[in-house]
Design a protein around this motif. Sequence first.
Motif, PDB file in Angstrom:
ATOM      1  N   VAL A   1      11.739   0.466  -1.657  1.00  0.00           N
ATOM      2  CA  VAL A   1      10.770  -0.142  -2.561  1.00  0.00           C
ATOM      3  C   VAL A   1      10.975   0.408  -3.967  1.00  0.00           C
ATOM      4  O   VAL A   1      11.255   1.595  -4.153  1.00  0.00           O
ATOM      5  N   VAL A   2      10.844  -0.475  -4.954  1.00  0.00           N
ATOM      6  CA  VAL A   2      10.802  -0.087  -6.366  1.00  0.00           C
ATOM      7  C   VAL A   2       9.484  -0.592  -6.934  1.00  0.00           C
ATOM      8  O   VAL A   2       9.182  -1.784  -6.830  1.00  0.00           O
ATOM      9  N   GLN A   3       8.708   0.303  -7.500  1.00  0.00           N
ATOM     10  CA  GLN A   3       7.418  -0.067  -8.074  1.00  0.00           C
ATOM     11  C   GLN A   3       7.470   0.044  -9.592  1.00  0.00           C
ATOM     12  O   GLN A   3       7.903   1.048 -10.142  1.00  0.00           O
TER      13      GLN A   3
ATOM     14  N   VAL B   1       3.498   0.635   2.968  1.00  0.00           N
ATOM     15  CA  VAL B   1       3.181  -0.290   4.047  1.00  0.00           C
ATOM     16  C   VAL B   1       3.020  -1.679   3.443  1.00  0.00           C
ATOM     17  O   VAL B   1       2.266  -1.863   2.477  1.00  0.00           O
ATOM     18  N   TYR B   2       3.748  -2.638   4.007  1.00  0.00           N
ATOM     19  CA  TYR B   2       3.620  -4.030   3.586  1.00  0.00           C
ATOM     20  C   TYR B   2       2.688  -4.747   4.550  1.00  0.00           C
ATOM     21  O   TYR B   2       2.865  -4.693   5.771  1.00  0.00           O
ATOM     22  N   LEU B   3       1.672  -5.426   4.002  1.00  0.00           N
ATOM     23  CA  LEU B   3       0.713  -6.176   4.805  1.00  0.00           C
ATOM     24  C   LEU B   3       1.162  -7.626   4.853  1.00  0.00           C
ATOM     25  O   LEU B   3       1.118  -8.334   3.839  1.00  0.00           O
ATOM     26  N   GLY B   4       1.602  -8.072   6.007  1.00  0.00           N
ATOM     27  CA  GLY B   4       2.109  -9.425   6.148  1.00  0.00           C
ATOM     28  C   GLY B   4       1.017 -10.471   6.135  1.00  0.00           C
ATOM     29  O   GLY B   4      -0.175 -10.170   6.280  1.00  0.00           O
ATOM     30  N   PRO B   5       1.373 -11.748   5.959  1.00  0.00           N
ATOM     31  CA  PRO B   5       0.378 -12.832   5.926  1.00  0.00           C
ATOM     32  C   PRO B   5      -0.436 -12.926   7.204  1.00  0.00           C
ATOM     33  O   PRO B   5      -1.603 -13.348   7.175  1.00  0.00           O
ATOM     34  N   ALA B   6       0.140 -12.547   8.340  1.00  0.00           N
ATOM     35  CA  ALA B   6      -0.575 -12.622   9.605  1.00  0.00           C
ATOM     36  C   ALA B   6      -1.288 -11.322   9.956  1.00  0.00           C
ATOM     37  O   ALA B   6      -1.778 -11.162  11.076  1.00  0.00           O
ATOM     38  N   GLY B   7      -1.340 -10.383   9.007  1.00  0.00           N
ATOM     39  CA  GLY B   7      -2.016  -9.121   9.248  1.00  0.00           C
ATOM     40  C   GLY B   7      -1.119  -8.016   9.771  1.00  0.00           C
ATOM     41  O   GLY B   7      -1.592  -6.904   9.995  1.00  0.00           O
ATOM     42  N   GLU B   8       0.170  -8.287   9.955  1.00  0.00           N
ATOM     43  CA  GLU B   8       1.072  -7.246  10.454  1.00  0.00           C
ATOM     44  C   GLU B   8       1.301  -6.186   9.373  1.00  0.00           C
ATOM     45  O   GLU B   8       1.293  -6.479   8.184  1.00  0.00           O
ATOM     46  N   ARG B   9       1.519  -4.965   9.811  1.00  0.00           N
ATOM     47  CA  ARG B   9       1.748  -3.841   8.907  1.00  0.00           C
ATOM     48  C   ARG B   9       3.189  -3.356   9.105  1.00  0.00           C
ATOM     49  O   ARG B   9       3.564  -2.897  10.189  1.00  0.00           O
ATOM     50  N   VAL B  10       3.980  -3.475   8.043  1.00  0.00           N
ATOM     51  CA  VAL B  10       5.401  -3.129   8.115  1.00  0.00           C
ATOM     52  C   VAL B  10       5.641  -1.858   7.298  1.00  0.00           C
ATOM     53  O   VAL B  10       5.458  -1.856   6.079  1.00  0.00           O
ATOM     54  N   PRO B  11       6.041  -0.752   7.941  1.00  0.00           N
ATOM     55  CA  PRO B  11       6.310   0.485   7.182  1.00  0.00           C
ATOM     56  C   PRO B  11       7.633   0.378   6.425  1.00  0.00           C
ATOM     57  O   PRO B  11       8.608  -0.195   6.917  1.00  0.00           O
TER      58      PRO B  11
ATOM     59  N   GLU C   1       0.842  -1.190   0.000  1.00  0.00           N
ATOM     60  CA  GLU C   1       0.000   0.000   0.000  1.00  0.00           C
ATOM     61  C   GLU C   1       0.882   1.246   0.000  1.00  0.00           C
ATOM     62  O   GLU C   1       1.684   1.440   0.918  1.00  0.00           O
ATOM     63  N   PRO C   2       0.771   2.099  -1.038  1.00  0.00           N
ATOM     64  CA  PRO C   2       1.460   3.394  -0.978  1.00  0.00           C
ATOM     65  C   PRO C   2       0.809   4.282   0.083  1.00  0.00           C
ATOM     66  O   PRO C   2      -0.380   4.176   0.366  1.00  0.00           O
ATOM     67  N   VAL C   3       1.601   5.141   0.685  1.00  0.00           N
ATOM     68  CA  VAL C   3       1.105   6.078   1.697  1.00  0.00           C
ATOM     69  C   VAL C   3       1.167   7.489   1.098  1.00  0.00           C
ATOM     70  O   VAL C   3       2.250   8.083   1.026  1.00  0.00           O
ATOM     71  N   PRO C   4       0.035   8.044   0.616  1.00  0.00           N
ATOM     72  CA  PRO C   4       0.059   9.388   0.016  1.00  0.00           C
ATOM     73  C   PRO C   4       0.433  10.450   1.044  1.00  0.00           C
ATOM     74  O   PRO C   4       0.216  10.293   2.246  1.00  0.00           O
TER      75      PRO C   4
END
Length: 514
Positions: A171-173, A155-165, A142-145
């Motif tokens: 990151v390269v998109q 923000v990376y949403l982990g498999p267990a629901g964790e949110r990693v900034p 998820e990009p953070v505007p």
Amino acid sequence: MRSPLRALFNQAAQTPVPFVSRAHSFALPFGMRRDAEAQMSAMSSVGTLFAIVNRTSNATALVDWKLWRKAKSGRAEDRTEVTSHAALDLWRKPNAYMPRQEFVETTQQHIDLTGEGWWVIGRDPRSTLPLELWPVRPDRMEPVPDPERFLKGYVYLGPAGERVPLELNDVVQLRMPNPLDPYRGMGPVQSVLADLDATKYSAEWNRSFFLNSAEPGGIIEVPNGLDDNQFDELRDRWNEQHRGVANAHRVAILEHGVWKDRKLSQRDMQFVELRDVSSKVIREAFGMPKFAVGDVEDVNRASAEASMAWFAEQLTVPRLERIKAALNHDLLPLYGASANGLEFDYESPVPPNPAARNEELTAQAAAAQSLRAAGYLAADVLAAVGLPEMQARTPEEELLVDIVRGAPSTAPVILPLLGFDLSAAALASSTGAEPSNRLELGSEAPELEAAMRWKVVATLDDDTCQPCRDNDGHLYRNREQAYEDYPGGSGYVHCVGAEYGNECRCRVVKRRQS
């Protein structure tokens, strides 16, 4: 001072935009999406989509890459290849579990299915240099505007629901631009979700047709109500006698009920036509020719070769350019000054066009012939029409050819006077062929020294070895001969300076033609 246009854009970035799912509509802010997982899942359920994505991602992953140092001229042919650099090592092996081929294939699958590809950069805490690259599922990023800087981070949403900034330089998109959301991408699958569903459901209906009863459903009408035991007995007996492929089309006998047919036949459903139409729509969304997905009906050799060239030029090259931009504009700058002037580039997957090349050579040869007939020197003609150096004759050799052609009977008398070896000239005059460019110069013809086009230039000082001193000023007829003694144009093969720790500083240069 903030630009009014930027202020309006940042305000729009915080405004929810309509998002249409397959079931309902609701509002999502910029940077948010909830359809990426469904798009990736479609690859495993629709054969046409799998074939297309598999071919495009494989073709993109199989192309070779090189790292180059840009030339001052700006021309690609003048670049110098770089064979040792940390960025090149990373691109060859992005992480401990993936070679480049698998890494690129995974990224391209994500882009083809969702319009986005994400790389997360791994580093050692003690250094800022990238050490690993990981492809990440688009539905977990998820990009953070940001109203001031446009983008704050991710923000990376982990498999267990964790949110990693994650920071911007983590990151390269890669993305196909989305006209409704500047933070996210849009892929071909998003435009054909309804057709993908139709293809999937038609396949499931056909499967259920055989698994249930080999006939579509109907209704058994019973005049009087049934208690639970009677209902269960009727249902079990019907399933036992008519359910499954082996019991297809058996005659049904009902004691107290009437069968009401409620089915649509497979012909009425037109599944064959439906699946053909859906496959065509999916191919059109990707711009994929039928031949590329294995449909070789009405295909001959000429059309097959044209399709292969078209696939490489229109489908593979744009995907490679997207990766190239990410490498050169996002990844390489992370290496600081060591990456200044460097760029990644790929080996073109477009096959050569022999017909076009032959036409070009024919036009160049015709132009060269016209210029030569007008009296211009062969070397100048080759440079003017863009043909490579072909050991063109010098002015003296041109005179030699004219003598042999115009007066073959007197050539044996004239040639020795000009200092040429008679054996080669005599052979040319007797066979009618042109003399070789490698005719030996006689000691009696110092005026033919101009025919020697390459000269040795040695740096003479206390560190110059004797072989280099002796060869200083030596002349060669062409570059091929010069490069035999000076590979690549420098470094004498007989130099002994290396034995004393000195590097050879001799080189060959092209002489100016008087």
